[in-house]
Enzyme design. Sequence first.
Site, PDB file in Angstrom:
ATOM      1  N   ASN A 123      14.290  -0.297   6.868  1.00  0.00           N
ATOM      2  CA  ASN A 123      13.108  -0.257   5.985  1.00  0.00           C
ATOM      3  C   ASN A 123      13.060   1.025   5.152  1.00  0.00           C
ATOM      4  O   ASN A 123      12.111   1.223   4.398  1.00  0.00           O
ATOM      5  CB  ASN A 123      11.808  -0.390   6.796  1.00  0.00           C
ATOM      6  CG  ASN A 123      11.461   0.889   7.523  1.00  0.00           C
ATOM      7  OD1 ASN A 123      12.341   1.628   7.952  1.00  0.00           O
ATOM      8  ND2 ASN A 123      10.180   1.171   7.645  1.00  0.00           N
ATOM      9  N   LEU A 142       0.832  -1.212   0.000  1.00  0.00           N
ATOM     10  CA  LEU A 142       0.000   0.000   0.000  1.00  0.00           C
ATOM     11  C   LEU A 142       0.867   1.264   0.000  1.00  0.00           C
ATOM     12  O   LEU A 142       0.345   2.370  -0.098  1.00  0.00           O
ATOM     13  CB  LEU A 142      -0.902   0.009   1.237  1.00  0.00           C
ATOM     14  CG  LEU A 142      -2.034  -1.020   1.260  1.00  0.00           C
ATOM     15  CD1 LEU A 142      -2.684  -1.063   2.636  1.00  0.00           C
ATOM     16  CD2 LEU A 142      -3.075  -0.689   0.208  1.00  0.00           C
ATOM     17  N   SER A 143       2.176   1.095   0.118  1.00  0.00           N
ATOM     18  CA  SER A 143       3.047   2.273   0.214  1.00  0.00           C
ATOM     19  C   SER A 143       2.983   3.179  -1.024  1.00  0.00           C
ATOM     20  O   SER A 143       2.997   4.407  -0.870  1.00  0.00           O
ATOM     21  CB  SER A 143       4.492   1.837   0.482  1.00  0.00           C
ATOM     22  OG  SER A 143       4.564   1.273   1.764  1.00  0.00           O
ATOM     23  N   GLU A 160      11.684 -20.834  22.033  1.00  0.00           N
ATOM     24  CA  GLU A 160      13.102 -20.501  21.889  1.00  0.00           C
ATOM     25  C   GLU A 160      13.312 -19.099  21.304  1.00  0.00           C
ATOM     26  O   GLU A 160      14.053 -18.283  21.871  1.00  0.00           O
ATOM     27  CB  GLU A 160      13.761 -21.560  21.000  1.00  0.00           C
ATOM     28  CG  GLU A 160      15.257 -21.589  21.146  1.00  0.00           C
ATOM     29  CD  GLU A 160      15.882 -22.570  20.170  1.00  0.00           C
ATOM     30  OE1 GLU A 160      15.152 -23.398  19.568  1.00  0.00           O
ATOM     31  OE2 GLU A 160      17.119 -22.486  19.995  1.00  0.00           O
ATOM     32  N   ASP A 189       9.998   1.598  11.401  1.00  0.00           N
ATOM     33  CA  ASP A 189       8.913   0.731  11.891  1.00  0.00           C
ATOM     34  C   ASP A 189       8.641   0.975  13.380  1.00  0.00           C
ATOM     35  O   ASP A 189       7.488   1.048  13.805  1.00  0.00           O
ATOM     36  CB  ASP A 189       9.274  -0.747  11.675  1.00  0.00           C
ATOM     37  CG  ASP A 189       9.157  -1.150  10.204  1.00  0.00           C
ATOM     38  OD1 ASP A 189       8.335  -0.556   9.483  1.00  0.00           O
ATOM     39  OD2 ASP A 189       9.887  -2.060   9.785  1.00  0.00           O
ATOM     40  N   LYS A 219      14.863  -6.593   4.538  1.00  0.00           N
ATOM     41  CA  LYS A 219      15.166  -5.580   5.561  1.00  0.00           C
ATOM     42  C   LYS A 219      16.522  -5.794   6.250  1.00  0.00           C
ATOM     43  O   LYS A 219      17.153  -4.844   6.692  1.00  0.00           O
ATOM     44  CB  LYS A 219      14.060  -5.526   6.616  1.00  0.00           C
ATOM     45  CG  LYS A 219      12.768  -4.896   6.108  1.00  0.00           C
ATOM     46  CD  LYS A 219      11.761  -4.753   7.237  1.00  0.00           C
ATOM     47  CE  LYS A 219      10.437  -4.256   6.686  1.00  0.00           C
ATOM     48  NZ  LYS A 219       9.456  -3.986   7.749  1.00  0.00           N
ATOM     49  N   THR A 244      11.159  -3.699   2.036  1.00  0.00           N
ATOM     50  CA  THR A 244      10.262  -4.571   2.789  1.00  0.00           C
ATOM     51  C   THR A 244      10.687  -6.027   2.676  1.00  0.00           C
ATOM     52  O   THR A 244      11.769  -6.329   2.151  1.00  0.00           O
ATOM     53  CB  THR A 244       8.784  -4.311   2.394  1.00  0.00           C
ATOM     54  OG1 THR A 244       7.950  -5.029   3.299  1.00  0.00           O
ATOM     55  CG2 THR A 244       8.474  -4.727   0.963  1.00  0.00           C
ATOM     56  N   GLY A 260       4.659 -12.427  19.171  1.00  0.00           N
ATOM     57  CA  GLY A 260       5.532 -12.580  18.006  1.00  0.00           C
ATOM     58  C   GLY A 260       6.986 -12.395  18.380  1.00  0.00           C
ATOM     59  O   GLY A 260       7.309 -11.779  19.410  1.00  0.00           O
TER      60      GLY A 260
HETATM   61  P1  ATR Z   1       8.193 -10.686  10.411  1.00  0.00           P
HETATM   62  O1  ATR Z   1       9.628 -10.410  10.092  1.00  0.00           O
HETATM   63  O2  ATR Z   1       7.206 -10.115   9.435  1.00  0.00           O
HETATM   64  O3  ATR Z   1       7.832 -10.356  11.807  1.00  0.00           O
HETATM   65  P2  ATR Z   1       8.764 -13.507  10.777  1.00  0.00           P
HETATM   66  O4  ATR Z   1      10.159 -13.161  11.117  1.00  0.00           O
HETATM   67  O5  ATR Z   1       8.500 -14.631   9.852  1.00  0.00           O
HETATM   68  O6  ATR Z   1       7.983 -12.266  10.167  1.00  0.00           O
HETATM   69  O7  ATR Z   1       7.984 -13.749  12.164  1.00  0.00           O
HETATM   70  C1  ATR Z   1       6.697 -14.156  12.181  1.00  0.00           C
HETATM   71  C2  ATR Z   1       6.177 -14.240  13.631  1.00  0.00           C
HETATM   72  O8  ATR Z   1       4.805 -14.617  13.570  1.00  0.00           O
HETATM   73  C3  ATR Z   1       6.872 -15.278  14.465  1.00  0.00           C
HETATM   74  O9  ATR Z   1       6.880 -14.849  15.797  1.00  0.00           O
HETATM   75  C4  ATR Z   1       5.943 -16.492  14.293  1.00  0.00           C
HETATM   76  O10 ATR Z   1       5.994 -17.410  15.345  1.00  0.00           O
HETATM   77  P3  ATR Z   1       7.123 -18.585  15.373  1.00  0.00           P
HETATM   78  O11 ATR Z   1       8.367 -17.937  15.917  1.00  0.00           O
HETATM   79  O12 ATR Z   1       6.554 -19.605  16.281  1.00  0.00           O
HETATM   80  O13 ATR Z   1       7.281 -19.060  13.948  1.00  0.00           O
HETATM   81  C5  ATR Z   1       4.610 -15.815  14.291  1.00  0.00           C
HETATM   82  N1  ATR Z   1       3.589 -16.626  13.634  1.00  0.00           N
HETATM   83  C6  ATR Z   1       3.430 -16.810  12.310  1.00  0.00           C
HETATM   84  N2  ATR Z   1       2.377 -17.630  12.086  1.00  0.00           N
HETATM   85  C7  ATR Z   1       1.853 -17.948  13.288  1.00  0.00           C
HETATM   86  C8  ATR Z   1       0.753 -18.760  13.727  1.00  0.00           C
HETATM   87  N3  ATR Z   1      -0.054 -19.375  12.863  1.00  0.00           N
HETATM   88  N4  ATR Z   1       0.511 -18.841  15.051  1.00  0.00           N
HETATM   89  C9  ATR Z   1       1.292 -18.209  15.952  1.00  0.00           C
HETATM   90  N5  ATR Z   1       2.354 -17.430  15.594  1.00  0.00           N
HETATM   91  C10 ATR Z   1       2.636 -17.313  14.289  1.00  0.00           C
END
Ligand code: ATR
Length: 281
Positions: free
Chosen positions: A91, A22-23, A161, A110, A70, A66, A134
């Site tokens: 970014n 959307l940017s 972890e 961000d 990044k 993006t 997350g």
């Molecule tokens: P970004 O850089 O956009 O934040 P990423 O590095 O892939 O993307 O991180 C995605 C985050 O969303 C992670 O914390 C992931 O959890 P895991 O560490 O367990 O993989 C979380 N995530 C993605 N799909 C998920 C789901 N269905 N349920 C719970 N957490 C999810």
Amino acid sequence: MPLVDGSTELFGIIGNPVRHSLSPVMHNAAFTLMGMNRLYVPMEAADIGQAMSGLRALGFKGVSITVPHKEAVIPFLDEIDPVAEKIGAVNTLLLRKEGQRTVVRGFNTDWIGANAALAAAKINLQKSRILVAGAGGAAKAVGFGLVQAGAEVVITNRTTESGKELATWLGCEFVSSEDIAWVSADVFINTTSVGMKPDLNGIVVPSSILPQFSAVMDIVYAPLETRLLREAKAAGCRTIDGLAMLLYQGAEQFRIWTGLTAPELIMRTALEEELRRRAIK
Ligand code: ATR
């Protein structure tokens, strides 16, 4: 769309994929409103090194970076803002000429976007305990901003972890998904992609924990009202949608590129119109 001629200055976004971004709509609306002869284009690139050579060769002035570039873009910069270096993700690029040479400086907006979205919703970060779901790149930037602003942060993540690793980096608490029912906090933020189209029924935490929060923020903006935000609203929480962070990180990019305050209202309106247009397409 701005009028394009021989003196149009070029801006854009590099990602892979990037066609959903959307940017372009947001930045072109701002440039047009401000009467600037500037154009912002989406550029899909698999190889960030090659893309960086292209930007330098073509005289781009400013670029958004993006997913998935990044972190990978950092070795190709001439300068990096100290905060972006600390977060380990960039970014935003600002390109300037020094004689014949092009100097590329990287920033991260961000974290500023997330803090501004919360501030716009009148949340006093210094007095808030915030649960962040997350542990990816988005969580890192958002968590960094919150800690920087003096908030007390708690991280939760599907994978223990990586969640613990981020919590250690931030110097904050970690709580596992199993123990989430026992956490108390003022604000909840989802930084994962859970709830994003087509996962419309997805929600990253059980809705039973929502009533305790005074505000809930989602960084997902498609759909604008995620299941998380709908259930948070029903539980009486204030909600902050995913366009807020997108808008404010973009507003900070605009400031870096122009030295001027961004026309936030026109940018938000352009984003909403585009989302509506996509919903009926
Ligand atoms: P970004 O850089 O956009 O934040 P990423 O590095 O892939 O993307 O991180 C995605 C985050 O969303 C992670 O914390 C992931 O959890 P895991 O560490 O367990 O993989 C979380 N995530 C993605 N799909 C998920 C789901 N269905 N349920 C719970 N957490 C999810």
